[in-house]
Design a protein around this motif. Structure first.
Motif, short mmCIF file in Angstrom:
data_model
loop_
_atom_site.label_atom_id
_atom_site.label_comp_id
_atom_site.label_asym_id
_atom_site.label_seq_id
_atom_site.Cartn_x
_atom_site.Cartn_y
_atom_site.Cartn_z
N ARG A 175 0.83 -1.22 0.00
CA ARG A 175 0.00 0.00 0.00
C ARG A 175 0.86 1.27 0.00
O ARG A 175 0.62 2.21 0.76
CB ARG A 175 -0.96 0.01 1.20
N LEU A 176 1.88 1.29 -0.84
CA LEU A 176 2.78 2.44 -0.91
C LEU A 176 2.24 3.47 -1.90
O LEU A 176 1.84 3.11 -3.02
CB LEU A 176 4.18 1.99 -1.35
N PRO A 177 2.22 4.75 -1.55
CA PRO A 177 1.64 5.79 -2.40
C PRO A 177 2.26 5.80 -3.80
O PRO A 177 3.50 5.82 -3.94
CB PRO A 177 1.94 7.08 -1.65
N THR A 178 1.42 5.79 -4.81
CA THR A 178 1.88 5.68 -6.20
C THR A 178 0.96 6.50 -7.10
O THR A 178 -0.26 6.50 -6.91
CB THR A 178 1.87 4.21 -6.65
N VAL A 179 1.55 7.19 -8.08
CA VAL A 179 0.80 7.92 -9.10
C VAL A 179 1.16 7.32 -10.46
O VAL A 179 2.35 7.13 -10.75
CB VAL A 179 1.10 9.43 -9.09
N VAL A 180 0.16 7.02 -11.27
CA VAL A 180 0.38 6.46 -12.60
C VAL A 180 -0.38 7.29 -13.61
O VAL A 180 -1.55 7.64 -13.38
CB VAL A 180 -0.09 4.98 -12.68
N THR A 181 0.27 7.65 -14.73
CA THR A 181 -0.45 8.29 -15.83
C THR A 181 -0.37 7.38 -17.05
O THR A 181 0.64 6.71 -17.28
CB THR A 181 0.14 9.68 -16.20
N THR A 182 -1.45 7.35 -17.83
CA THR A 182 -1.48 6.51 -19.03
C THR A 182 -2.50 7.02 -20.03
O THR A 182 -3.51 7.63 -19.64
CB THR A 182 -1.79 5.05 -18.67
N ASN A 183 -2.23 6.78 -21.30
CA ASN A 183 -3.23 7.08 -22.33
C ASN A 183 -3.90 5.80 -22.81
O ASN A 183 -4.66 5.81 -23.78
CB ASN A 183 -2.58 7.82 -23.51
N LEU A 184 -3.61 4.69 -22.12
CA LEU A 184 -4.23 3.41 -22.46
C LEU A 184 -5.56 3.25 -21.74
O LEU A 184 -5.80 3.85 -20.69
CB LEU A 184 -3.32 2.25 -22.06
N LEU A 185 -6.42 2.38 -22.30
CA LEU A 185 -7.60 1.93 -21.59
C LEU A 185 -7.18 0.79 -20.67
O LEU A 185 -6.18 0.11 -20.91
CB LEU A 185 -8.66 1.42 -22.58
N LEU A 186 -7.95 0.55 -19.61
CA LEU A 186 -7.60 -0.53 -18.69
C LEU A 186 -7.53 -1.87 -19.40
O LEU A 186 -6.71 -2.73 -19.06
CB LEU A 186 -8.63 -0.58 -17.55
N GLU A 187 -8.39 -2.05 -20.43
CA GLU A 187 -8.41 -3.31 -21.17
C GLU A 187 -7.12 -3.54 -21.96
O GLU A 187 -6.83 -4.66 -22.37
CB GLU A 187 -9.60 -3.34 -22.13
N GLU A 188 -6.35 -2.47 -22.18
CA GLU A 188 -5.12 -2.58 -22.97
C GLU A 188 -3.88 -2.79 -22.10
O GLU A 188 -2.78 -2.91 -22.61
CB GLU A 188 -4.94 -1.30 -23.81
N ILE A 189 -4.08 -2.82 -20.78
CA ILE A 189 -2.97 -2.97 -19.84
C ILE A 189 -2.85 -4.43 -19.41
O ILE A 189 -3.87 -5.13 -19.30
CB ILE A 189 -3.18 -2.04 -18.63
N ASP A 190 -1.62 -4.89 -19.19
CA ASP A 190 -1.37 -6.24 -18.67
C ASP A 190 -2.39 -6.57 -17.59
O ASP A 190 -2.58 -5.83 -16.63
CB ASP A 190 0.06 -6.26 -18.09
N GLY A 191 -3.06 -7.71 -17.75
CA GLY A 191 -4.17 -8.06 -16.85
C GLY A 191 -3.78 -8.08 -15.39
O GLY A 191 -4.58 -7.73 -14.52
#
Length: 347
Positions: free
Chosen positions: A99-115
Motif C-alpha cells: 500500500r505504498l503511495p503511487t501515481v500512474v499516468t497513461t493514455n491506455l484503456l484498462l483493457e489494454e494494460i497487462d491483466g
C-alpha cells in the motif's frame, strides 16, 4: 495525505503529466523522497544497472519499489518485452501489497494494460481513478478530435436561431405546443447539459435540428460533443475490427461511451441484429449509470424500443422525453425564420 494510489487517464496533451508533476513537487516540498520517471526511462535505468555501476540491479529495483512516493508517467509507452512486463509487474505488485503511495499516468484503456497490473489498478479501495477528456492543449484541434466519428460539422447551420417554430402554419395549437416545449427543453439543456434528453416524433418534425442545435451550442463554448446517426455509429464500431483500422475497437467504443456529450440521431433505424442491440445497450447503460449528458432522437414509439433501453428512458430522475406531434416540415422557399429564443453565452 500520501494515501493510496492515483491513476490519471486520458489522451496525450490533456494535462496528466502536469498534474502528476505537481503532486510530486508538492510532496518534495514536504521533505518526502519522490521518484518521478517515465516508464521507458525507468526501464532504461534498470537495464543500465546491469553494467555494474555504483548500484547493483537489485539495489536500484528495491529503491524504486520502496520509495515513499513513486510517480510512473506514460505507462504503456514502453517496449512491451516479457522482461519489461515482468519488472513493471514486480514493482507495481510490491507497492500494491505494501500500500505504498503511487501515481500512474497513461493514455491506455484498462483493457489494454497487462491483466495482472490492470486488476490492481481497478481496486477501488486503493486506487482513485480520474479520466481526463480534454483535447491536446498543444494543438487547437487535436488528432483525436479530428478523427472523431462526429458529423456535427455537416449540420453547422442547425442552430436555435435557424429553427422554425412554424408559427405561421395552420397547425393545431396542441401540436405546435409540443414543438415549443421541445424547443424550450433543448435550449435549457444546451445551457446546462445534465442527464438525458429524448426527442420522439415522425421524420421531418425537427428532432434532428434541435439535437444538432444543442451540439453546436456546446461546441461554441469549447466542448467537443459527438453527434452521430445510430446506423453510422454501428458501422464505425464494426470497422474498428478490420486489420486496416487505425483505431482499436475498445478505443473507439470508449471514445463514444465516455464523450462529454453524446447525441444519437435516429435511434431505431439501425439493423436490429443481436450484436447491434447489445452494443447499443452497453453504450447507453454505461452512460445511464454514469449520468453522462446524452441526447437521443427517434421516430419509434416507446414500446418499439429495446425494453432495456426503454426502462432507462422512463427514469424521470435521469431522462426527459418530449414527443413532437407536428407533421413533417416542408420548405416553400420562404425567408429564413427570425432568430428567437437562442441561449446567450456568457462573455
Amino acid at each position: 495525505t500520501l494515501q493510496g494510489w492515483l491513476l490519471l487517464m486520458g489522451p496525450y496533451g490533456c494535462g496528466k503529466t502536469h498534474l502528476a508533476a505537481a503532486v510530486a513537487n508538492a510532496v518534495v516540498e514536504m521533505g518526502v523522497e519522490v521518484i518521478f520517471l517515465t516508464v521507458p526511462d525507468l526501464l532504461d535505468w534498470l537495464r543500465a544497472s546491469f553494467g555494474g555501476g555504483d548500484e547493483s540491479f537489485e539495489q536500484r529495483l528495491n529503491e524504486i519499489r520502496n520509495v515513499r512516493l513513486l510517480v510512473l508517467d506514460d505507462f504503456g509507452t514502453q517496449n512491451a518485452t516479457p522482461w519489461a512486463e515482468e519488472k513493471l509487474y514486480q514493482i507495481i505488485n510490491h507497492r500494491y501489497i505494501h500500500r505504498l503511495p503511487t501515481v500512474v499516468t497513461t493514455n491506455l484503456l484498462l483493457e489494454e494494460i497487462d491483466g495482472r497490473i490492470s486488476s490492481r489498478l481497478q481496486d477501488a479501495e486503493l486506487v482513485t481513478r480520474v479520466h481526463i477528456y480534454a483535447p491536446d492543449y498543444r494543438s487547437p484541434v487535436s488528432e483525436e478530435v479530428r478523427s472523431s466519428i462526429s458529423t456535427l460539422s455537416l449540420l453547422a447551420d442547425h442552430t436555435f436561431g435557424t429553427f422554425n417554430l412554424r408559427e405561421h402554419e395552420k397547425l393545431p395549437p396542441e401540436d405546435r405546443a409540443t414543438l415549443q416545449k421541445a424547443f424550450d427543453a433543448a435550449v435549457a439543456f444546451a445551457e446546462n447539459p445534465r442527464g438525458w434528453l429524448v426527442f420522439m416524433g415522425s421524420y421531418g418534425c425537427g428532432k434532428t435540428h434541435l439535437a444538432a442545435a444543442i451540439g453546436n451550442y456546446r461546441k461554441g463554448v469549447g466542448e467537443e460533443p459527438i453527434f452521430v446517426v445510430v446506423p453510422d455509429l454501428l458501422d464505425h464500431l464494426r470497422a474498428a475490427f478490420s486489420p486496416s483500422s487505425t483505431i482499436s475497437y475498445d478505443r473507439r467504443f470508449e471514445e463514444v461511451r465516455s464523450a462529454s456529450l453524446l447525441i444519437l440521431d435516429d435511434l431505431g433505424t439501425q439493423s436490429a441484429t443481436p450484436w447491434a442491440r447489445e452494443k447499443l445497450y452497453q453504450l447507453l447503460n454505461y452512460r445511464y449509470n454514469a449520468k453522462l449528458p446524452t441526447v437521443i432522437t427517434t421516430a419509434q414509439a416507446l414500446d418499439e424500443i429495446d425494453p432495456r433501453i426503454r426502462s432507462r428512458m422512463m427514469d424521470r430522475r435521469v431522462c426527459n422525453v418530449y414527443g413532437i406531434t407536428v407533421p413533417a416540415y416542408v420548405s416553400r422557399g420562404e425567408a429564413p425564420p427570425k432568430r428567437r429564443g437562442a441561449p446567450r453565452r456568457g462573455g
